[in-house]
Design a protein around this motif. Structure first.
Motif, PDB file in Angstrom:
ATOM      1  N   GLU A  44      39.950  29.044  43.796  1.00 60.93           N
ATOM      2  CA  GLU A  44      39.840  29.859  42.581  1.00 60.93           C
ATOM      3  C   GLU A  44      38.398  30.295  42.329  1.00 60.93           C
ATOM      4  N   ALA A  45      37.453  29.381  42.564  1.00 57.96           N
ATOM      5  CA  ALA A  45      36.034  29.723  42.364  1.00 57.96           C
ATOM      6  C   ALA A  45      35.600  30.801  43.354  1.00 57.96           C
ATOM      7  N   ILE A  46      36.066  30.699  44.585  1.00 57.64           N
ATOM      8  CA  ILE A  46      35.742  31.713  45.594  1.00 57.64           C
ATOM      9  C   ILE A  46      36.335  33.061  45.179  1.00 57.64           C
ATOM     10  N   ALA A  47      37.599  33.053  44.754  1.00 61.36           N
ATOM     11  CA  ALA A  47      38.259  34.290  44.334  1.00 61.36           C
ATOM     12  C   ALA A  47      37.534  34.910  43.140  1.00 61.36           C
ATOM     13  N   ASP A  48      37.130  34.085  42.173  1.00 61.74           N
ATOM     14  CA  ASP A  48      36.413  34.599  41.001  1.00 61.74           C
ATOM     15  C   ASP A  48      35.106  35.258  41.416  1.00 61.74           C
ATOM     16  N   TRP A  49      34.354  34.602  42.307  1.00 58.39           N
ATOM     17  CA  TRP A  49      33.089  35.175  42.748  1.00 58.39           C
ATOM     18  C   TRP A  49      33.330  36.495  43.485  1.00 58.39           C
ATOM     19  N   CYS A  50      34.315  36.514  44.382  1.00 54.77           N
ATOM     20  CA  CYS A  50      34.618  37.741  45.131  1.00 54.77           C
ATOM     21  C   CYS A  50      35.035  38.863  44.184  1.00 54.77           C
ATOM     22  N   GLN A  51      35.832  38.530  43.185  1.00 57.27           N
ATOM     23  CA  GLN A  51      36.286  39.536  42.215  1.00 57.27           C
ATOM     24  C   GLN A  51      35.083  40.117  41.467  1.00 57.27           C
ATOM     25  N   GLN A  52      34.164  39.259  41.052  1.00 58.67           N
ATOM     26  CA  GLN A  52      32.965  39.734  40.361  1.00 58.67           C
ATOM     27  C   GLN A  52      32.097  40.590  41.283  1.00 58.67           C
ATOM     28  N   TYR A  53      31.968  40.165  42.527  1.00 58.37           N
ATOM     29  CA  TYR A  53      31.141  40.919  43.471  1.00 58.37           C
ATOM     30  C   TYR A  53      31.739  42.291  43.749  1.00 58.37           C
ATOM     31  N   VAL A  54      33.045  42.346  43.970  1.00 55.68           N
ATOM     32  CA  VAL A  54      33.707  43.634  44.225  1.00 55.68           C
ATOM     33  C   VAL A  54      33.594  44.531  42.996  1.00 55.68           C
ATOM     34  N   ALA A  55      33.749  43.979  41.810  1.00 55.20           N
ATOM     35  CA  ALA A  55      33.601  44.767  40.582  1.00 55.20           C
ATOM     36  C   ALA A  55      32.197  45.359  40.504  1.00 55.20           C
ATOM     37  N   HIS A  56      31.201  44.552  40.866  1.00 56.03           N
ATOM     38  CA  HIS A  56      29.812  45.042  40.877  1.00 56.03           C
ATOM     39  C   HIS A  56      29.652  46.178  41.890  1.00 56.03           C
ATOM     40  N   LEU A  57      30.197  45.996  43.107  1.00 51.91           N
ATOM     41  CA  LEU A  57      30.088  47.033  44.137  1.00 51.91           C
ATOM     42  C   LEU A  57      30.745  48.334  43.695  1.00 51.91           C
ATOM     43  N   LEU A  58      31.902  48.215  43.028  1.00 52.54           N
ATOM     44  CA  LEU A  58      32.661  49.397  42.622  1.00 52.54           C
ATOM     45  C   LEU A  58      32.224  49.947  41.263  1.00 52.54           C
ATOM     46  N   GLU A  59      31.327  49.200  40.608  1.00 55.64           N
ATOM     47  CA  GLU A  59      30.825  49.588  39.282  1.00 55.64           C
ATOM     48  C   GLU A  59      31.967  49.754  38.285  1.00 55.64           C
ATOM     49  N   VAL A  60      32.833  48.734  38.245  1.00 58.28           N
ATOM     50  CA  VAL A  60      33.957  48.700  37.316  1.00 58.28           C
ATOM     51  C   VAL A  60      33.963  47.337  36.630  1.00 58.28           C
ATOM     52  N   PRO A  61      34.666  47.219  35.485  1.00 57.86           N
ATOM     53  CA  PRO A  61      34.773  45.907  34.838  1.00 57.86           C
ATOM     54  C   PRO A  61      35.528  44.923  35.746  1.00 57.86           C
ATOM     55  N   VAL A  62      35.179  43.661  35.651  1.00 54.72           N
ATOM     56  CA  VAL A  62      35.807  42.631  36.482  1.00 54.72           C
ATOM     57  C   VAL A  62      37.324  42.633  36.311  1.00 54.72           C
ATOM     58  N   ASP A  63      37.799  42.808  35.072  1.00 56.22           N
ATOM     59  CA  ASP A  63      39.249  42.765  34.850  1.00 56.22           C
ATOM     60  C   ASP A  63      39.972  43.981  35.411  1.00 56.22           C
ATOM     61  N   ALA A  64      39.225  44.978  35.898  1.00 55.84           N
ATOM     62  CA  ALA A  64      39.840  46.144  36.542  1.00 55.84           C
ATOM     63  C   ALA A  64      40.100  45.890  38.030  1.00 55.84           C
ATOM     64  N   VAL A  65      39.621  44.759  38.535  1.00 54.99           N
ATOM     65  CA  VAL A  65      39.774  44.422  39.946  1.00 54.99           C
ATOM     66  C   VAL A  65      40.899  43.392  40.079  1.00 54.99           C
ATOM     67  N   ASP A  66      42.035  43.844  40.584  1.00 54.52           N
ATOM     68  CA  ASP A  66      43.192  42.970  40.778  1.00 54.52           C
ATOM     69  C   ASP A  66      42.972  42.138  42.044  1.00 54.52           C
ATOM     70  N   PRO A  67      42.878  40.813  41.918  1.00 52.23           N
ATOM     71  CA  PRO A  67      42.607  39.993  43.103  1.00 52.23           C
ATOM     72  C   PRO A  67      43.744  39.972  44.127  1.00 52.23           C
ATOM     73  N   ASP A  68      44.918  40.472  43.741  1.00 50.63           N
ATOM     74  CA  ASP A  68      46.034  40.535  44.683  1.00 50.63           C
ATOM     75  C   ASP A  68      46.184  41.910  45.327  1.00 50.63           C
ATOM     76  N   ALA A  69      45.424  42.891  44.858  1.00 44.84           N
ATOM     77  CA  ALA A  69      45.523  44.249  45.397  1.00 44.84           C
ATOM     78  C   ALA A  69      44.811  44.336  46.746  1.00 44.84           C
TER      79      ALA A  69
END
Length: 85
Positions: free
Chosen positions: A6-31
């Motif tokens: 879960e900690a790894i997934a949370d970090w990856c979700q935050q990192y991808v959100a940063h890369l895409l310049e979108v809010p973290v909750d806009a990044v679906d970890p299952d997509a």
């Protein structure tokens, strides 16, 4: 202590959100990464950061074989557990 899946997934979700310049909750970890808009350049950036952060060597194919944040987190978690064993 090794990070949880879960900690790894949370970090990856935050990192991808940063890369895409979108809010973290806009990044679906299952997509799938392509559905999120992660192209090959962003995927390589994620791969490099994950390797540095978690000390795990990942083949580029790992992102194609595990094409979502949760799938990558599961893969990383398994790899980190194998290194401990």
């Amino acid at each position: 202590m090794k990070p949880s899946k879960e900690a790894i997934a949370d970090w990856c979700q935050q990192y991808v959100a940063h890369l895409l310049e979108v809010p973290v909750d806009a990044v679906d970890p299952d997509a799938d990464f392509d559905r999120l808009g992660v192209d090959s350049a962003l995927a390589v950036s994620l791969l490099i950061e994950v390797e540095e952060r978690y000390g795990v060597d990942l083949a580029p194919e790992a992102l194609f074989e595990n094409p979502s944040i949760n799938a990558v987190a599961g893969y990383l978690y398994e790899q980190s557990q194998q290194r401990v064993a």
